[in-house]
Enzyme design. Structure first.
Site, mmCIF file in Angstrom:
data_model
loop_
_atom_site.group_PDB
_atom_site.id
_atom_site.type_symbol
_atom_site.label_atom_id
_atom_site.label_comp_id
_atom_site.label_asym_id
_atom_site.label_seq_id
_atom_site.Cartn_x
_atom_site.Cartn_y
_atom_site.Cartn_z
ATOM 1 N N GLU A 163 0.815 -1.210 0.000
ATOM 2 C CA GLU A 163 0.000 0.000 0.000
ATOM 3 C C GLU A 163 0.853 1.267 0.000
ATOM 4 O OE1 GLU A 163 -2.321 -3.340 1.853
ATOM 5 O OE2 GLU A 163 -0.338 -2.443 2.245
ATOM 6 N N PHE A 230 -11.698 -7.808 13.360
ATOM 7 C CA PHE A 230 -10.511 -8.112 12.572
ATOM 8 C C PHE A 230 -10.200 -6.975 11.592
ATOM 9 C CE2 PHE A 230 -8.650 -10.098 8.716
ATOM 10 C CZ PHE A 230 -7.431 -10.502 9.263
ATOM 11 N N GLN A 231 -8.969 -6.524 11.602
ATOM 12 C CA GLN A 231 -8.435 -5.487 10.715
ATOM 13 C C GLN A 231 -9.200 -4.172 10.799
ATOM 14 O OE1 GLN A 231 -7.781 -7.004 6.709
ATOM 15 N NE2 GLN A 231 -5.761 -7.766 7.295
ATOM 16 N N LYS A 280 -17.506 -1.681 5.129
ATOM 17 C CA LYS A 280 -17.812 -2.625 4.063
ATOM 18 C C LYS A 280 -19.308 -2.720 3.771
ATOM 19 C CE LYS A 280 -16.805 -7.306 2.451
ATOM 20 N NZ LYS A 280 -16.119 -8.596 2.743
ATOM 21 N N MET A 708 24.557 11.213 3.045
ATOM 22 C CA MET A 708 24.243 12.511 3.637
ATOM 23 C C MET A 708 24.319 12.445 5.160
ATOM 24 S SD MET A 708 20.978 14.997 2.919
ATOM 25 C CE MET A 708 21.569 15.466 1.288
#
Length: 807
Positions: A163, A230-231, A280, A708
């Protein structure tokens, strides 16, 4: 259409299929903030028109931000009792009618269907993302065989390796794309809930910091799911600090408004990211007349004059009705905007306030006399104001400074990217040196003799010296980031003195009123776009040229002398001869010369310039030495040619940016100039490049170091190096694993030919170029905590203030 809290509104029409008896009714409503208004009703056999006029000044039409597909053929509902036109409207009637008119154009569609339709309406051609259970209903809309498509145009779906990379690809699309309205296109990301969402925090914050329009659509556990399902995660709360707007959809009826508002907010004012959380179950919720009526009946009202602090801070509702108007308020109470529905079923933005949020999204084309930052919103403070383009007043005062300055200097920032022609006209007419910021590289063609190139911490020495000695600084579309000012108290001392004496100072142009005096107190602040400012200034100069056309002659001589004295230095190595033995046992001598990042980039630039291809190239970088060397040594010729992470300094973005640029600009040569440290973070996107056959050019400058940071450890931490060395893989082998062509180069002797092959032999397929380089710092570098003209120019040891180590 435009309105304010003092003159509340305006005109609109509704067109239900229900016939009403001809009726004219007048009613008046007044308050301390509203003028008298008149309602008028008229009807025909097929429609009824509701309009509201005001006795004060007429309004002006705003910009259309979205449309309702098939609007003219849809049917609006019969009015409910709360806004029955026959019995006279309630204060919210017109606003409610407009909302109803808009929503009924989506009757019968699911939220997921509406979202996809809105993406099409807004011209989206490519969407990046990753799958997951909570986003499946929306994801299904993108399938090529979905029955919704038929022979209609389809959006290209690209599955990324993760993602976060999807976010960077979307940023690349947005950074390099311009819509017909002159604004950047919005990049679109689709992902699932939980980790799918949290993986997007970095690209979203990156977009927020650099003004990149993104719309991020993430799934969420269903509204019926148990706590801590969940999630699931508090996505809106996580995203709120790093977006312009973060919201969870609560009904399919909100989706049309939410999508149009998301595009408007992402692309207007200073662009930035918007986040929508999509439970959802609501993705498959169907918009029905009953749902629409229930939704409308539950809408609250927006009254900007409300003194109820709780009401003003209550953000549970996204859509609000504006009493006695035909407008609808979208967004948060104190950070929202107002819109109307026009006869074509499109939302049009209207100005409805003069608070900070509105002034950052609605330009006033106003010139303000300099005030301290704490006073910019205090209307009780005395201040001079004038209209940009006016023949007198502050415009005339500002033009006097511009036309009479002997040592003027221009900073072109990101806000000037759409005004390169106007910028060139001003610079040439007045003979003014021009410097650019990182995000504006190419806005002023660096082949021009007035170009001084990038200024700042790792900028060229010439602009850093010139800006400190200028008597008038014109800053167009830059926010005076700390990387370009050095120590703030010592920034532009000569211009500050000239301001005191009335012969110079600072003119700051920005589309966000909130930038007024935020970092540097200006002599004049112009609340407008860079393009409009430059157009009006050029117009004024054409009408009345400077009396002394040679006043900057000595100033230009100084510029040329500084460029001669302080060029960018490139480390050169002596050749070394080796004895080597091949596989057959044959021994021979070979001569090899080591390379540095600056030398490789300079060779790439030489070949592109000499071939005439430089104007057709877009470059992306990661973050580090390679980034600043590219900014210094590539000849930037076109706006938005450089895609890089500036404010956040996100390593690993170059690959995604380059992919996005190529997806949006198929006819351009898109080159990623990356360091091994940055590339190692996101090289999983080679999978996507290989699968999608995206013909990008990837150059990896490999010194097995975060150079750097290593240089800072050398200066500030007594050479105690930690966490800065890499063990790089064989990138050519990695490329072959994904069926991508590759080239390897380790010496100067072979660089020219292999660079030519990398640039010009692979037009229709991706190619990776692995270049082995030495560890060298990127100079010049402004000494941390020091004035802009106190630069480290050569690579040698010296005393530094160890408490001022850079971040």
């Amino acid at each position: 259409m435009k309105f304010s809290t003092a003159t509340a509104i305006l005109a609109a029409s509704i067109a239900p299929a229900v016939a009403f008896t001809t009726l004219t009714q007048q009613s008046q409503y007044s308050s301390n903030l509203r003028t008298r208004q008149r309602w008028t009703f008229s009807s025909s056999s097929s429609s009824v028109v509701l309009s509201m006029s005001t006795v004060s000044d007429p309004s002006t039409t705003g910009k259309s931000v979205g449309s309702a597909t098939g609007f003219a053929n849809n049917v609006a509902p019969s009015p409910s009792s709360s806004w029955d036109l026959l019995n006279g409207p309630s204060p919210e009637a017109a606003s409610k009618a407009a909302a109803s008119k808009y929503l009924h154009t989506f009757n019968g569609q699911t939220a997921a269907h509406i979202i996809y339709s809105k993406l099409l309406d807004h011209g989206v051609e490519v969407v990046n993302g990753y799958s997951g259970g909570a986003i499946l209903p929306l994801l299904d809309q993108f399938h090529q065989d979905h029955p919704r498509h038929g022979d209609k145009k389809k959006i290209r779906w690209i599955t990324n390796s993760n993602e976060s990379s999807a976010g960077h690809v979307a940023e690349g699309i947005a950074k390099s794309s311009t819509e017909p309205d002159g604004r950047l296109a919005a990049g679109i990301v689709v992902a699932t809930s939980g980790p799918g969402c949290t993986n997007l925090v970095t690209p979203i914050q990156d977009a927020m910091c650099d003004g990149v329009p993104l719309i991020v659509l993430c799934g969420q556990a269903a509204t019926t799911a148990p706590v801590d399902a969940f999630q699931s995660c508090p996505a809106v709360d996580i995203m709120r600090p790093c977006t312009k707007w973060s919201y969870q959809i609560k009904s399919a009826a909100e989706v049309p408004f939410a999508m149009d508002y998301a595009f408007y907010v992402a692309r207007n004012g200073r662009p930035g990211p918007v986040f929508l959380d999509l439970p959802k179950d609501l993705q498959i919720q169907q918009l029905t007349p009953e749902l629409i009526e229930s939704f409308l009946d539950g809408l609250g009202t927006y009254r900007p004059e409300d003194d109820d602090v709780h009401a003003r801070n209550d953000d549970k509702d996204f859509v609000r009705l504006i009493p006695d108007t035909t407008a609808i308020h979208l967004g948060r109470v104190q950070q929202g905007l107002s819109f109307q529905v026009n006869a074509q079923g499109e939302l049009e933005a209207v100005q409805s306030g003069h608070d900070a949020y509105h002034l950052d999204h609605h330009l006033t084309d106003t010139i303000y006399g300099g005030v301290d930052y704490r006073d910019i919103y205090d209307e009780t403070k005395e201040r001079k104001t004038g209209k940009l383009g006016a023949p007198d007043g502050l415009m005339a005062e500002m033009m006097d400074l511009i036309k009479n300055a002997k040592r003027p200097f221009i900073i072109a920032g990101q806000g000037a990217n759409d005004a390169s022609e106007e910028l060139m006209e001003l610079a040439e007419t007045l003979q003014v040196p021009v410097a650019t910021t990182l995000h504006a590289l190419g806005t002023f063609d660096e082949r021009h003799p007035l170009a001084t190139n990038m200024l700042g911490m790792h900028g060229h020495a010439t602009p850093n010296y010139l800006i400190q000695d200028c008597d008038l600084l014109i800053c167009v579309g830059s926010r005076f980031d700390d990387r370009i000012t050095g120590r703030p108290t010592d920034f532009i001392p000569a211009a500050r003195q000239a301001a005191k004496e009335g012969r110079g100072g600072v003119i700051h142009v920005d589309c966000r009123f909130s930038e007024n005096a935020k970092q540097v107190k200006p002599t004049f602040f112009v609340h407008s776009t860079g393009k409009k400012f430059l157009q009006e200034v050029n117009k004024a100069i054409r009408a009345s040229p400077p009396s002394d056309p040679n006043r900057t002659k000595e100033w230009i001589k100084k510029k040329k002398q500084l460029e001669k004295e302080f060029p960018i230095q490139i480390t050169r190595y002596n050749p070394v001869t080796y004895t080597v033995e091949d596989e057959d046992g044959n021994v021979r001598e070979v001569t090899r010369t080591k390379m540095c990042a600056q030398g490789v980039i300079a060779e790439m630039n030489r070949q592109l310039v000499e071939s005439g291809k430089i104007d057709h190239a877009i470059f992306s970088t990661g973050v580090g030495i390679h980034q600043m060397a590219a900014a210094q040594l590539i000849t930037w010729t076109k706006p938005r040619q450089m895609l890089s992470s500036g404010s956040l300094g996100t390593m690993g973005v170059s690959l995604g940016y380059c992919m996005g640029a190529k997806l949006a600009n198929g006819n351009k040569m898109c080159i990623s100039v990356d360091g091994d440290g940055s590339f190692n973070m996101t090289f999983t996107e080679l999978k996507t490049i290989g699968e999608e056959k995206i013909p990008v050019k990837l150059m990896i400058l490999d010194n097995e170091s975060q150079m750097m940071v290593e240089y800072w450890q050398r200066l500030f931490h007594d050479q105690r190096y930690i966490a800065v060395r890499n063990k790089s893989p064989k990138y050519t082998t990695l490329a072959s694993a994904f069926d991508i062509k590759s080239i390897y180069c380790e010496s100067e002797e072979e660089l020219e030919e292999k660079m030519r092959s990398f640039l010009f032999d692979y037009d229709d397929e991706p190619v990776l170029f692995h270049v082995r380089i030495e560890r060298t710092p990127c100079l010049p570098m402004v000494a941390p905590g020091q004035p802009l003209d106190n630069m480290i120019l050569v690579d040698e040891d010296f005393e530094v203030d160890k408490s001022a180590a850079p971040s």
